[in-house]
Scaffold this motif. Structure first.
Motif, PDB file in Angstrom:
ATOM      1  N   THR A   1       2.853   5.930  -3.187  1.00  0.00           N
ATOM      2  CA  THR A   1       3.941   6.710  -3.773  1.00  0.00           C
ATOM      3  C   THR A   1       3.835   6.743  -5.292  1.00  0.00           C
ATOM      4  N   ARG A   2       3.539   5.595  -5.883  1.00  0.00           N
ATOM      5  CA  ARG A   2       3.428   5.509  -7.344  1.00  0.00           C
ATOM      6  C   ARG A   2       2.301   6.397  -7.873  1.00  0.00           C
ATOM      7  N   LEU A   3       1.173   6.416  -7.167  1.00  0.00           N
ATOM      8  CA  LEU A   3       0.005   7.163  -7.640  1.00  0.00           C
ATOM      9  C   LEU A   3      -0.073   8.584  -7.076  1.00  0.00           C
TER      10      LEU A   3
ATOM     11  N   ASN B   1       0.813  -1.216   0.000  1.00  0.00           N
ATOM     12  CA  ASN B   1       0.000   0.000   0.000  1.00  0.00           C
ATOM     13  C   ASN B   1       0.852   1.275   0.000  1.00  0.00           C
ATOM     14  N   PRO B   2       1.891   1.376   0.832  1.00  0.00           N
ATOM     15  CA  PRO B   2       2.727   2.579   0.784  1.00  0.00           C
ATOM     16  C   PRO B   2       3.390   2.773  -0.580  1.00  0.00           C
ATOM     17  N   GLU B   3       3.818   1.681  -1.208  1.00  0.00           N
ATOM     18  CA  GLU B   3       4.455   1.782  -2.521  1.00  0.00           C
ATOM     19  C   GLU B   3       3.453   2.228  -3.584  1.00  0.00           C
TER      20      GLU B   3
ATOM     21  N   THR C   1      -6.103   6.493   1.086  1.00  0.00           N
ATOM     22  CA  THR C   1      -6.831   6.429  -0.187  1.00  0.00           C
ATOM     23  C   THR C   1      -6.602   5.088  -0.865  1.00  0.00           C
ATOM     24  N   VAL C   2      -5.367   4.617  -0.825  1.00  0.00           N
ATOM     25  CA  VAL C   2      -5.062   3.312  -1.420  1.00  0.00           C
ATOM     26  C   VAL C   2      -5.831   2.214  -0.694  1.00  0.00           C
TER      27      VAL C   2
ATOM     28  N   VAL D   1      -8.338  -0.494  -2.373  1.00  0.00           N
ATOM     29  CA  VAL D   1      -8.118  -1.936  -2.233  1.00  0.00           C
ATOM     30  C   VAL D   1      -9.353  -2.603  -1.636  1.00  0.00           C
ATOM     31  N   SER D   2      -9.895  -1.991  -0.582  1.00  0.00           N
ATOM     32  CA  SER D   2     -11.080  -2.555   0.066  1.00  0.00           C
ATOM     33  C   SER D   2     -12.255  -2.638  -0.896  1.00  0.00           C
TER      34      SER D   2
END
Length: 229
Positions: A183-185, A178-180, A191-192, A196-197
C-alpha cells in the motif's frame, strides 16, 4: 494434509517446560517433539531430529539460550533449520537483542496468552519473523541505539541492494507487513514478496527479524525513530 509443526521447548524450569508443552499439545497442528533443560541439550535435540520451532529460554545454566541459538543456526547454515523463538521474563532484557543477532526469529514474554503463543509459533514456522508486537520493535531499536558502532562489512553489503530493495528494507524495519508495504509503495503484494525474498538472499538473512537488525546496524534506520540518516 499439511505436516504438523514439530516443536521443542527449552527451559531450565520443569514447570515452564511442562506448562508450555501442555498448551502447545492442545493444538491439532502442533507436535511437541521434545524438551530440554539447558542449551546443550537443545543443540543435541536439534541435531538428532527434525524440528520446525524451538521455544528457547534466554537464561539457562551450562549453555545459555544465546549460545545455543548461535550453534543451532550455524548447524543449519543456509538450509531451513529450526526457527528459534526466545522466551524471556523481561520485555527489555538486554540478552534478547544478542539472541536475535545470533539468529533467533523473535521473542515472547513468558506470561504470553495461549492464543498469542499459538499464533507466534505458526508465524515463526511459516518463515516469518515475529515483529508484530510493538515491544519487539522497541527492543531492537533500543539496543541498536546502545550499540552505535556500525559494521563496515554490513554497510558494504547494503550497496548491493537496489534502491527499491533498500526502501523495502527500511519499511520492514518500521514493522510494516507485506500488504502494508504494498500500500505504501503502490505496488502489488507479490511484487513486495519478490523484493523481500531478493534482499534476504543478497544479505544472507534468515527472515524479517534479521532484516530489521541489519537495517539498524547498517545505519539505514535511525534507532528510536522511523527516520533514516
Amino acid at each position: 494434509m499439511t505436516a504438523p509443526i514439530r516443536i521443542a521447548v527449552v527451559d531450565d524450569q520443569e514447570v515452564v517446560r511442562a506448562g508450555f508443552g501442555a498448551l502447545l499439545g492442545t493444538q491439532p497442528d502442533f507436535v511437541v517433539a521434545g524438551t530440554a533443560a539447558d542449551g546443550s541439550e537443545a543443540v543435541r535435540l536439534c541435531r538428532e531430529q527434525p524440528l520446525d520451532v524451538v521455544l528457547m529460554d534466554v537464561r539457562m545454566p551450562i549453555l545459555d539460550g544465546i549460545e545455543a541459538t548461535r550453534l543451532i543456526v550455524a548447524d543449519a547454515g543456509r538450509a531451513p533449520g529450526p526457527r528459534i523463538l526466545m522466551l524471556t521474563t523481561f520485555d527489555l532484557d538486554e540478552h534478547v537483542y544478542d539472541a536475535l543477532a545470533a539468529g533467533a526469529s523473535g521473542f515472547l514474554l513468558k506470561d504470553v496468552t495461549a492464543e498469542h503463543l499459538f499464533d507466534a509459533v505458526r508465524v515463526i514456522a511459516s518463515g516469518g519473523g515475529l515483529l508484530a508486537p510493538s515491544v519487539t520493535r522497541r527492543l531492537i531499536s533500543e539496543f541498536a541505539r546502545l550499540r552505535p558502532a556500525r559494521d563496515p562489512a554490513r554497510t558494504v553489503v547494503l550497496d548491493h541492494l537496489t534502491p527499491r530493495e533498500i526502501e523495502v528494507l527500511g519499511l520492514i524495519a518500521e514493522g510494516l507487513s507485506n500488504p502494508e508495504i504494498a500500500t505504501r509503495l503502490v505496488v502489488s503484494e507479490e511484487t513486495v514478496k519478490t523484493h523481500v525474498s531478493r534482499l534476504l538472499g543478497k544479505l544472507a538473512l534468515r527472515d524479517r527479524t534479521q532484516a530489521v537488525i541489519a537495517a539498524y546496524e547498517s545505519g539505514l534506520v535511525v534507532p528510536g525513530s522511523t527516520q533514516r540518516p
